[in-house]
Design a protein around this motif. Structure first.
Motif, mmCIF file in Angstrom:
data_model
loop_
_atom_site.group_PDB
_atom_site.id
_atom_site.type_symbol
_atom_site.label_atom_id
_atom_site.label_comp_id
_atom_site.label_asym_id
_atom_site.label_seq_id
_atom_site.Cartn_x
_atom_site.Cartn_y
_atom_site.Cartn_z
ATOM 1 N N LEU A 122 0.820 -1.156 0.095
ATOM 2 C CA LEU A 122 -0.035 -0.159 -0.065
ATOM 3 C C LEU A 122 0.854 1.189 -0.155
ATOM 4 O O LEU A 122 1.896 1.455 1.080
ATOM 5 N N VAL A 123 0.582 2.256 -0.683
ATOM 6 C CA VAL A 123 1.027 3.343 -0.930
ATOM 7 C C VAL A 123 0.206 4.300 0.066
ATOM 8 O O VAL A 123 -0.884 4.697 -0.333
ATOM 9 N N PHE A 124 0.909 4.642 1.345
ATOM 10 C CA PHE A 124 -0.142 5.177 2.312
ATOM 11 C C PHE A 124 0.039 6.706 2.566
ATOM 12 O O PHE A 124 -0.467 7.327 3.395
ATOM 13 N N GLY A 125 0.829 7.270 1.650
ATOM 14 C CA GLY A 125 0.980 8.485 1.879
ATOM 15 C C GLY A 125 2.385 9.457 1.226
ATOM 16 O O GLY A 125 3.294 8.535 1.002
ATOM 17 N N THR A 126 2.402 10.618 0.873
ATOM 18 C CA THR A 126 3.466 11.391 0.507
ATOM 19 C C THR A 126 3.894 12.487 1.271
ATOM 20 O O THR A 126 2.773 13.152 1.784
ATOM 21 N N ASN A 142 25.484 -10.992 -8.926
ATOM 22 C CA ASN A 142 24.125 -10.883 -9.066
ATOM 23 C C ASN A 142 23.795 -9.898 -10.419
ATOM 24 O O ASN A 142 23.977 -8.804 -10.396
ATOM 25 N N VAL A 143 22.699 -10.381 -10.929
ATOM 26 C CA VAL A 143 22.204 -9.599 -12.271
ATOM 27 C C VAL A 143 20.737 -9.753 -12.002
ATOM 28 O O VAL A 143 20.036 -10.638 -11.926
ATOM 29 N N SER A 144 20.188 -8.373 -12.143
ATOM 30 C CA SER A 144 18.473 -8.525 -12.043
ATOM 31 C C SER A 144 17.697 -7.572 -12.895
ATOM 32 O O SER A 144 18.571 -6.715 -13.142
ATOM 33 N N LEU A 145 16.767 -7.824 -13.107
ATOM 34 C CA LEU A 145 15.776 -6.692 -13.770
ATOM 35 C C LEU A 145 14.567 -6.559 -12.801
ATOM 36 O O LEU A 145 14.149 -7.533 -12.294
ATOM 37 N N LEU A 146 14.167 -5.251 -12.832
ATOM 38 C CA LEU A 146 13.069 -4.907 -12.011
ATOM 39 C C LEU A 146 12.105 -4.055 -12.701
ATOM 40 O O LEU A 146 12.534 -3.160 -13.838
ATOM 41 N N TYR A 147 10.857 -4.350 -12.570
ATOM 42 C CA TYR A 147 9.803 -3.606 -13.004
ATOM 43 C C TYR A 147 8.824 -3.141 -12.046
ATOM 44 O O TYR A 147 8.529 -3.604 -11.058
ATOM 45 N N ALA A 148 8.800 -1.615 -11.883
ATOM 46 C CA ALA A 148 8.291 -1.289 -10.647
ATOM 47 C C ALA A 148 7.431 0.055 -11.038
ATOM 48 O O ALA A 148 7.945 1.276 -11.111
ATOM 49 N N PRO A 149 6.004 -0.265 -11.322
ATOM 50 C CA PRO A 149 5.149 0.847 -11.804
ATOM 51 C C PRO A 149 4.690 1.447 -10.489
ATOM 52 O O PRO A 149 4.514 1.029 -9.397
ATOM 53 N N LEU A 150 4.345 2.792 -10.779
ATOM 54 C CA LEU A 150 3.691 3.693 -9.556
ATOM 55 C C LEU A 150 2.951 4.678 -10.246
ATOM 56 O O LEU A 150 3.423 5.367 -11.204
ATOM 57 N N SER A 151 1.579 4.659 -9.621
ATOM 58 C CA SER A 151 0.821 5.863 -10.193
ATOM 59 C C SER A 151 -0.293 6.149 -9.194
ATOM 60 O O SER A 151 -0.765 5.178 -8.447
ATOM 61 N N VAL A 152 -0.479 7.461 -8.695
ATOM 62 C CA VAL A 152 -1.301 7.929 -7.677
ATOM 63 C C VAL A 152 -2.327 8.838 -8.091
ATOM 64 O O VAL A 152 -1.505 9.856 -9.122
ATOM 65 N N SER A 210 -5.497 16.160 -1.714
ATOM 66 C CA SER A 210 -5.801 14.901 -0.823
ATOM 67 C C SER A 210 -5.329 13.682 -1.899
ATOM 68 O O SER A 210 -5.512 13.537 -2.972
ATOM 69 N N ILE A 211 -4.858 12.554 -1.166
ATOM 70 C CA ILE A 211 -4.571 11.451 -1.631
ATOM 71 C C ILE A 211 -5.094 10.174 -1.409
ATOM 72 O O ILE A 211 -5.192 10.000 0.000
ATOM 73 N N ASP A 212 -5.691 9.275 -2.158
ATOM 74 C CA ASP A 212 -6.309 8.142 -1.519
ATOM 75 C C ASP A 212 -5.167 6.983 -1.331
ATOM 76 O O ASP A 212 -4.471 6.981 -2.312
ATOM 77 N N PRO A 213 -5.320 6.191 -0.481
ATOM 78 C CA PRO A 213 -4.389 4.997 -0.331
ATOM 79 C C PRO A 213 -4.226 4.050 -1.667
ATOM 80 O O PRO A 213 -5.385 3.949 -2.231
ATOM 81 N N LYS A 214 -3.140 3.837 -2.101
ATOM 82 C CA LYS A 214 -3.109 3.139 -3.636
ATOM 83 C C LYS A 214 -2.071 1.840 -3.400
ATOM 84 O O LYS A 214 -1.253 1.595 -2.687
ATOM 85 N N VAL A 215 -2.806 0.630 -4.045
ATOM 86 C CA VAL A 215 -2.239 -0.699 -4.030
ATOM 87 C C VAL A 215 -0.994 -0.411 -5.064
ATOM 88 O O VAL A 215 -1.287 -0.020 -6.187
ATOM 89 N N PHE A 216 0.047 -1.038 -4.897
ATOM 90 C CA PHE A 216 1.248 -1.224 -5.624
ATOM 91 C C PHE A 216 1.785 -2.384 -5.919
ATOM 92 O O PHE A 216 1.599 -3.517 -4.998
#
Length: 245
Positions: free
Chosen positions: A30-34, A76-86, A56-62
């Motif tokens: 949960l994105v619970f605030g900024t 170690n080699v890794s690939l990350l996909y990290a979307p975020l929208s609020v 105001s911002i509503d809590p957002k699932v990420f």
């Protein structure tokens, strides 16, 4: 871009020898605030607003997905996909110039804020012992950002796609086989801005293939360049599934 990124991750993982140690980290919460999200577009002539204070911002699932590969016991080699929208909503107490469009004070509006991240990371484990694992590396990050202001009569947005180099770090302490304390992230600062994406938490290893983690993640930073001024601090309550194949 999302589909291409996941296909690349699958190709990398699928092309490794059978003895390779593959890892998958699926995280959500949960994105619970900024704490703050300061925006001024254009940088010269635009109005500075703090979306976290003014609206105001509503809590957002990420969610985010990391596919990794360990070889030679320390590489170690890794690939990350990290979307975020609020989405912020409300009204400003003053007239706003955003992206050369004027929004009148007191006018209801929504601000859609997107900050997707695609990262390729290499990390070398400097310390690899029974109780301690400490590693340092480099991350190549692609930032896919967009800020959109929308009222009943006006709609404008500013998108930005760019490359950001970061320093990667990982530290884990294992007081027992099942439990670990983890601090990991990507971070770097320059005169043009800064970026930090840091997780602190605890992990429980059920067996040699399955584990779970729980903790707090913070994403902080931004840019002060010709076209845009934007700095934010976003808080996450985070949980994850850790798979070793």
């Amino acid at each position: 871009m999302k589909i291409r990124f996941l296909l690349i991750a699958l190709l990398i993982c699928g092309s490794q020898p059978l003895f390779a140690q593959l890892k998958l980290d699926v995280e959500g919460g949960l994105v619970f605030g900024t704490n703050y999200n300061k925006v001024r577009i254009p940088n010269t002539g635009g109005t500075t607003v703090n979306l976290a204070d003014d609206l105001s911002i509503d809590p957002k699932v990420f969610y985010r997905i990391r596919a990794g590969y360990l070889f030679g016991k320390r590489h170690n080699v890794s690939l990350l996909y990290a979307p975020l929208s609020v989405t912020y909503h409300g009204n400003f107490q003053k007239d706003i110039n955003f992206n050369n469009v004027n929004f009148v004070a007191g006018q209801p509006l929504k601000v859609h804020y997107k900050f997707n991240s695609y990262r390729l990371t290499y990390r070398y484990d400097i310390v690899s012992r029974a109780r301690w694992l400490v590693g340092l590396g480099l991350t190549a990050k692609i930032r896919d950002a967009d800020v959109r202001f929308k009222s009943e009569s006006k709609d404008t947005h500013f998108d930005n796609l760019g490359f950001v180099p970061l320093v990667n770090f990982y530290t884990a302490y294992k007081p027992s086989y099942h439990w670990s304390l983890i601090l990991e992230g990507d971070a770097l600062a320059s005169k043009y801005g800064r970026a930090e994406d840091i997780f602190a938490g605890v992990a429980y290893q059920a067996n040699n293939k399955i584990g779970i983690k729980l903790g707090y993640r913070v994403v902080e930073g931004g840019a002060d360049v010709d076209d845009v001024y934007n700095f934010n601090w976003i808080n996450y309550a985070s949980a994850g599934l850790l798979l070793t194949l």
